[in-house]
Design a protein around this motif. Structure first.
Motif, PDB file in Angstrom:
ATOM      1  N   GLY A   1      -1.626  11.424   2.871  1.00  0.00           N
ATOM      2  CA  GLY A   1      -2.472  10.812   3.881  1.00  0.00           C
ATOM      3  C   GLY A   1      -1.696   9.763   4.656  1.00  0.00           C
ATOM      4  N   GLY A   2      -2.383   9.035   5.515  1.00  0.00           N
ATOM      5  CA  GLY A   2      -1.708   7.983   6.289  1.00  0.00           C
ATOM      6  C   GLY A   2      -1.584   8.367   7.748  1.00  0.00           C
ATOM      7  N   THR A   3      -1.483   7.355   8.593  1.00  0.00           N
ATOM      8  CA  THR A   3      -1.450   7.581  10.036  1.00  0.00           C
ATOM      9  C   THR A   3      -0.047   7.512  10.618  1.00  0.00           C
ATOM     10  N   GLY A   4       0.878   6.936   9.873  1.00  0.00           N
ATOM     11  CA  GLY A   4       2.221   6.766  10.419  1.00  0.00           C
ATOM     12  C   GLY A   4       2.282   5.565  11.345  1.00  0.00           C
ATOM     13  N   LEU A   5       1.311   4.680  11.297  1.00  0.00           N
ATOM     14  CA  LEU A   5       1.302   3.520  12.191  1.00  0.00           C
ATOM     15  C   LEU A   5       1.730   2.236  11.482  1.00  0.00           C
ATOM     16  N   GLY A   6       1.501   2.193  10.179  1.00  0.00           N
ATOM     17  CA  GLY A   6       1.674   0.953   9.430  1.00  0.00           C
ATOM     18  C   GLY A   6       3.023   0.284   9.638  1.00  0.00           C
ATOM     19  N   LEU A   7       4.100   1.046   9.504  1.00  0.00           N
ATOM     20  CA  LEU A   7       5.433   0.433   9.601  1.00  0.00           C
ATOM     21  C   LEU A   7       5.747  -0.004  11.027  1.00  0.00           C
ATOM     22  N   ALA A   8       5.263   0.791  11.998  1.00  0.00           N
ATOM     23  CA  ALA A   8       5.504   0.404  13.393  1.00  0.00           C
ATOM     24  C   ALA A   8       4.802  -0.915  13.691  1.00  0.00           C
TER      25      ALA A   8
ATOM     26  N   ARG B   1      13.835   6.882  11.592  1.00  0.00           N
ATOM     27  CA  ARG B   1      12.666   7.096  12.449  1.00  0.00           C
ATOM     28  C   ARG B   1      11.426   6.331  11.987  1.00  0.00           C
ATOM     29  N   LEU B   2      11.511   5.779  10.793  1.00  0.00           N
ATOM     30  CA  LEU B   2      10.302   5.280  10.147  1.00  0.00           C
ATOM     31  C   LEU B   2       9.512   4.239  10.919  1.00  0.00           C
ATOM     32  N   PHE B   3      10.271   3.371  11.602  1.00  0.00           N
ATOM     33  CA  PHE B   3       9.582   2.230  12.218  1.00  0.00           C
ATOM     34  C   PHE B   3       9.039   2.544  13.607  1.00  0.00           C
TER      35      PHE B   3
ATOM     36  N   THR C   1       0.841  -1.204   0.000  1.00  0.00           N
ATOM     37  CA  THR C   1       0.000   0.000   0.000  1.00  0.00           C
ATOM     38  C   THR C   1       0.874   1.251   0.000  1.00  0.00           C
ATOM     39  N   ASN C   2       1.926   1.226   0.850  1.00  0.00           N
ATOM     40  CA  ASN C   2       2.846   2.369   0.878  1.00  0.00           C
ATOM     41  C   ASN C   2       3.502   2.559  -0.483  1.00  0.00           C
ATOM     42  N   ALA C   3       3.957   1.434  -1.063  1.00  0.00           N
ATOM     43  CA  ALA C   3       4.632   1.524  -2.362  1.00  0.00           C
ATOM     44  C   ALA C   3       3.705   2.173  -3.391  1.00  0.00           C
ATOM     45  N   ILE C   4       2.462   1.748  -3.375  1.00  0.00           N
ATOM     46  CA  ILE C   4       1.498   2.325  -4.331  1.00  0.00           C
ATOM     47  C   ILE C   4       1.329   3.817  -4.064  1.00  0.00           C
ATOM     48  N   LYS C   5       1.205   4.121  -2.744  1.00  0.00           N
ATOM     49  CA  LYS C   5       0.926   5.494  -2.357  1.00  0.00           C
ATOM     50  C   LYS C   5       2.076   6.429  -2.736  1.00  0.00           C
ATOM     51  N   PHE C   6       3.311   5.965  -2.516  1.00  0.00           N
ATOM     52  CA  PHE C   6       4.457   6.856  -2.700  1.00  0.00           C
ATOM     53  C   PHE C   6       5.154   6.691  -4.059  1.00  0.00           C
ATOM     54  N   THR C   7       4.510   5.938  -4.960  1.00  0.00           N
ATOM     55  CA  THR C   7       5.092   5.790  -6.296  1.00  0.00           C
ATOM     56  C   THR C   7       4.160   6.474  -7.306  1.00  0.00           C
TER      57      THR C   7
ATOM     58  N   THR D   1       9.774  -3.522  -3.607  1.00  0.00           N
ATOM     59  CA  THR D   1      10.625  -2.489  -4.189  1.00  0.00           C
ATOM     60  C   THR D   1       9.765  -1.569  -5.048  1.00  0.00           C
ATOM     61  N   ASP D   2      10.005  -0.266  -4.892  1.00  0.00           N
ATOM     62  CA  ASP D   2       9.242   0.657  -5.744  1.00  0.00           C
ATOM     63  C   ASP D   2      10.162   1.691  -6.375  1.00  0.00           C
ATOM     64  N   THR D   3       9.643   2.421  -7.315  1.00  0.00           N
ATOM     65  CA  THR D   3      10.419   3.486  -7.952  1.00  0.00           C
ATOM     66  C   THR D   3       9.818   4.827  -7.553  1.00  0.00           C
TER      67      THR D   3
ATOM     68  N   GLN E   1       5.270   8.055  13.332  1.00  0.00           N
ATOM     69  CA  GLN E   1       6.281   8.798  12.591  1.00  0.00           C
ATOM     70  C   GLN E   1       6.047   8.678  11.099  1.00  0.00           C
ATOM     71  N   GLN E   2       6.109   9.831  10.470  1.00  0.00           N
ATOM     72  CA  GLN E   2       6.094   9.828   9.014  1.00  0.00           C
ATOM     73  C   GLN E   2       7.370  10.512   8.573  1.00  0.00           C
ATOM     74  N   ALA E   3       7.841  10.149   7.376  1.00  0.00           N
ATOM     75  CA  ALA E   3       9.110  10.680   6.916  1.00  0.00           C
ATOM     76  C   ALA E   3       9.115  12.203   7.038  1.00  0.00           C
ATOM     77  N   GLU E   4       8.053  12.803   6.673  1.00  0.00           N
ATOM     78  CA  GLU E   4       7.947  14.255   6.775  1.00  0.00           C
ATOM     79  C   GLU E   4       6.515  14.559   7.142  1.00  0.00           C
TER      80      GLU E   4
HETATM   81  P1  ADP Z   1       1.539   5.844   6.782  1.00  0.00           P
HETATM   82  O1  ADP Z   1       1.916   5.384   5.452  1.00  0.00           O
HETATM   83  O2  ADP Z   1       0.182   5.436   7.194  1.00  0.00           O
HETATM   84  O3  ADP Z   1       1.820   7.281   7.048  1.00  0.00           O
HETATM   85  P2  ADP Z   1       3.605   4.042   7.600  1.00  0.00           P
HETATM   86  O4  ADP Z   1       4.121   3.691   8.943  1.00  0.00           O
HETATM   87  O5  ADP Z   1       3.188   2.922   6.743  1.00  0.00           O
HETATM   88  O6  ADP Z   1       2.450   5.090   7.824  1.00  0.00           O
HETATM   89  O7  ADP Z   1       4.718   4.870   6.857  1.00  0.00           O
HETATM   90  C1  ADP Z   1       5.362   5.870   7.533  1.00  0.00           C
HETATM   91  C2  ADP Z   1       6.018   6.844   6.612  1.00  0.00           C
HETATM   92  O8  ADP Z   1       7.073   6.204   5.909  1.00  0.00           O
HETATM   93  C3  ADP Z   1       5.137   7.344   5.530  1.00  0.00           C
HETATM   94  O9  ADP Z   1       4.326   8.410   5.977  1.00  0.00           O
HETATM   95  C4  ADP Z   1       6.144   7.803   4.507  1.00  0.00           C
HETATM   96  O10 ADP Z   1       6.665   9.048   4.863  1.00  0.00           O
HETATM   97  C5  ADP Z   1       7.242   6.770   4.641  1.00  0.00           C
HETATM   98  N1  ADP Z   1       7.143   5.669   3.670  1.00  0.00           N
HETATM   99  C6  ADP Z   1       6.667   4.427   3.876  1.00  0.00           C
HETATM  100  N2  ADP Z   1       6.780   3.668   2.777  1.00  0.00           N
HETATM  101  C7  ADP Z   1       7.327   4.447   1.824  1.00  0.00           C
HETATM  102  C8  ADP Z   1       7.680   4.256   0.430  1.00  0.00           C
HETATM  103  N3  ADP Z   1       7.487   3.079  -0.176  1.00  0.00           N
HETATM  104  N4  ADP Z   1       8.217   5.286  -0.225  1.00  0.00           N
HETATM  105  C9  ADP Z   1       8.410   6.472   0.397  1.00  0.00           C
HETATM  106  N5  ADP Z   1       8.097   6.734   1.688  1.00  0.00           N
HETATM  107  C10 ADP Z   1       7.547   5.741   2.394  1.00  0.00           C
END
Ligand code: ADP
Length: 719
Positions: free
Chosen positions: A535-542, A518-520, A472-478, A505-507, A524-527
């Protein structure tokens, strides 16, 4: 300010330590100096006292010896005078011969006449002691009119030293008595004359010649005269013989005298009538009784120094301790504060994200519902419903994430392992998210290592959740037309378990190095701008990280800003048997009238929920009988137990809840009636909720919102 403080404290500490060391150094130098001063004075005083005594004794000894020699000389001289006046030279000669020997060891007795004639007699082997013609004229000239004289030490041509006494007798002749130069040394040795262990006592005659030496008993040592010795020592000898004092013992130091190291020299004049001799003493400092005292002071000085050093270390350590403790506490406070601020900020961001995350799909649901209601255009209505479905699923995802996170934080997330086919799981995940990729025209590829065993025993749902999240993240951020690749690799296998590495893997936009760290972490979101844009909650990776770790694995990321990301994780999963893997492939498609003739008793207090179930299952031909609460379901069941094939039981109902209703139904069955499958149908989806349902006597659990595939699967199983 906080960063400056430790440095300031360090300076204070260093300064304090240096002060203490300086004070102790100063006190030790002071103590040593005082010690040396007093011990030096003490040595001088002690030696001076000893020498005064020695001087008195030896002066007395020398004076009395001289007196004795003089007396003997006077006595023997008068005998010679008498012999000469009564018997002439012949008588004189025989008297001389008979008198050599007695008295204080005269080795030669003789008379010189004014015409230069010498008549003398010597002891055996002492011919050298006979007065020479030169002596004769010398003594004739010097002899006083009355009284006896002692001449300074004279040395013969052959090197023997002699002490001579002379006096005038009748007819202008002079009587000369001669002693060996060793006479006084002999006296010293006879009286065991020594000072301290290695001190030496000398007697110097008026010419500075050594007349006696307590150590050797020989006279001519040290070149016979100290008078010419260089420096202070020679001056001291000079002083002793020709100086003013007659009483005082003078103590001086002289270095390297006779290579004896540091010595003390002391002298005392021996003044007797016309003669002025000197008693001279040399003592190596090391053999005086007092240097121990100086050592004592030196040691005490060193002890002062050591004490000071230890005190300074101790005191500065004592000072350092509170400072360190303070620093530590300050650092801790700062850290905690920063952490709290970070956490606070992250949670603040999280809440506003969350509000956004929930409102957005809700807005879609409400808006699209209004559109669907008001439109007469069937196509538009259908599109609205699809969007409502999509938004609801999204909402569901958000809520599930929050629930998962709260479980993780309460340490209550548990795995629920089942047997499943790995490829099927990958396929299902791909199916679920596939349409989103299609929307963005992204190229999706899946590579599964053929070596991966087909069946696993593991929490399939959770594993799928992690992969779904990464995809889902890959789709969202690609961006559109980007590439997304899912790979699964076998990393290791044993007879019981396998280690699989899965990566997505995404491009896409990629993530910078600092942000990767900080991602995990939760919230936390990258920015923070990410949430606004994507969008997103920043919870998925944790959550994913937590799940992966529960599966004895780890998750990591490789990414380059602007070029794409690769999220990978490894897990260990138990191997399962194909035969034990239950359903293998589930069929979530509705088969019309598949359950025609079957009857479901549906216990559900909320009407809309009853309606959903009814509508969803309508095509299957199943008959549904409603019960509106716990009492109702018991009543309906009791009325005709055989009328129903399965009961769907909501758990939270007013009056009697689903658990109690189930228990009571099970009680009715104890009389041998058949066991009716009761399936919990509830929004309480946690494992403990499932366990509670099973404990109450239910057979299975279906979560709400209802997943049609799951309901069909269960119906097929139980009907
Ligand atoms: P969410 O996506 O709901 O904000 P996640 O914990 O899944 O929460 O991701 C946290 C942050 O990591 C995202 O907000 C984004 O900044 C960064 N991130 C995650 N996956 C990717 C990706 N494939 N490419 C770029 N940034 C990503």
């Amino acid at each position: 300010m906080t960063t400056n403080q430790p440095r300031k404290r360090t300076t204070v500490r260093v300064r304090a330590a240096l002060t203490i060391i300086a004070v102790s150094l100063a006190s030790s130098v002071f103590a040593s100096a005082i010690g040396i001063y007093f011990s030096t004075r003490e040595i001088a005083q002690t030696v001076s006292d000893d020498l005064t005594l020695l001087g008195d004794i030896s002066t007395g000894m020398v004076v009395s010896s001289i007196n004795k020699i003089k007396e003997d000389t006077t006595y023997v001289g008068s005998m010679m005078d008498r012999a000469y006046t009564t018997g002439g030279v012949g008588e004189l000669k025989s008297t001389l011969e008979s008198e050599v020997g007695p008295g204080p060891s005269f080795i030669s007795l003789g008379v010189v006449f004014p015409d230069g004639t010498i008549v003398s007699s010597e002891k055996e082997h002492c011919g050298y002691a006979a007065p020479t013609a030169e002596d004769a004229s010398y003594y004739l000239e010097l002899a006083p009119e009355d009284g006896v004289r002692v001449a300074d030490l004279s040395v013969t041509a052959s090197g023997e030293s002699l002490i001579r006494c002379y006096l005038k007798i009748s007819g202008g002749a002079v009587f000369i008595s001669t002693l060996s130069g060793d006479y006084f040394s002999y006296l010293f040795s006879e009286s065991d004359y020594s000072i301290y262990s290695s001190g030496r006592v000398f007697i110097l005659d008026g010419a500075g010649t050594v007349i006696a030496d307590s150590n050797t008993g020989e006279t001519n040592m040290l070149g016979a005269s100290f008078l010419n010795s260089p420096g202070e020592f020679g001056d001291a000898v000079n002083d002793a013989l020709f100086g003013e004092g007659t009483e005082n013992v003078v103590v001086q130091y002289e270095d390297q005298f006779e290579n004896a190291g540091r010595i003390i020299c002391a002298y005392t004049p021996i003044v007797h009538r016309d003669e002025r001799w000197a008693l001279f003493v040399t003592v190596p400092v090391s053999s005086t009784p007092v240097p121990d005292m100086r050592n004592l002071f030196l040691i005490s000085g060193l002890l002062f120094l050591a004490f000071g050093a230890i005190a300074s270390i101790f005191l500065s350590a004592m000072q350092v301790k509170p400072y360190d403790e303070l620093d530590r506490q300050n650092a801790l406070l700062t850290e905690l504060k920063a952490e709290a601020e970070d956490a606070g900020r992250a949670k603040g961001d999280f809440l506003s994200n969350m509000s956004h995350e929930i409102r957005t799909p809700l807005n879609a649901v409400i808006g699209m519902t209004t559109i669907a209601k008001n439109t007469t255009d069937e196509k538009k209505r259908y599109e609205s419903l699809v969007k409502i479905e999509e938004a609801s699923h999204h909402l569901m995802g958000v809520i599930n994430d929050i629930l998962d996170m709260s479980k993780i934080e309460a340490n209550k997330l548990e795995l629920d392992p089942t047997d499943f086919r790995f490829e099927d799981m990958i396929r299902r995940v791909s199916d679920i998210i596939g349409f989103r990729m299609e929307e963005k025209h992204q190229n999706y590829s899946v590579e599964i290592d053929p070596a991966i065993p087909p069946y696993f025993h593991c929490d399939e749902q959770r594993l799928a959740q992690v992969i779904t999240n990464l995809l889902t993240n890959a789709i969202k951020f690609t961006p559109e037309n980007g590439d997304i690749r899912l790979q699964a690799q076998l990393a290791g296998v044993t007879s019981e378990a396998a280690e699989i590495e899965i990566s997505v893997t995404d491009t896409g936009i990629g993530i910078s190095k600092e942000q990767q760290a900080r991602l995990f972490t939760s919230f936390q979101q990258a920015e923070s701008s990410t949430s606004r844009k994507y969008g997103g909650t920043g919870l998925g990776l944790a959550i994913s990280k937590h799940i992966v770790e529960m599966m004895n694995g780890s998750i990591w990321i490789e990414s380059e800003l602007g070029r794409g990301s690769k999220f990978s994780f490894r897990i260990k999963a138990g191997l399962a048997d194909a035969s034990e893997t239950m359903t293998g492939k589930s069929n979530d498609g509705i088969v019309p009238n598949e359950f025609a003739g079957k009857r479901i008793l549906l216990a559900e207090d909320i009407e809309i929920n009853r309606e959903i179930v009814r509508s969803l299952l309508e095509p299957t031909g199943v008959t549904i009988v409603d019960a509106v609460d716990g009492y109702d379901v018991i009543e309906k069941f009791a009325a005709d137990p055989g009328a129903y094939d399965i009961i769907f039981m909501d758990v939270q109902m007013p009056g009697l809840d689903g658990y109690e209703a189930t228990r009571r139904i099970r009680e009715m069955e104890t009389d041998g009636t058949r066991h009716i499958p009761i399936l919990a149908m509830t929004a309480n989806v946690f494992k403990e909720d499932v366990d509670k349902s099973l404990a109450a006597g239910m057979d299975a659990h279906i979560g709400k919102p209802i997943d049609m595939a799951q309901v069909l699967e269960k119906l097929r199983l139980y009907l």
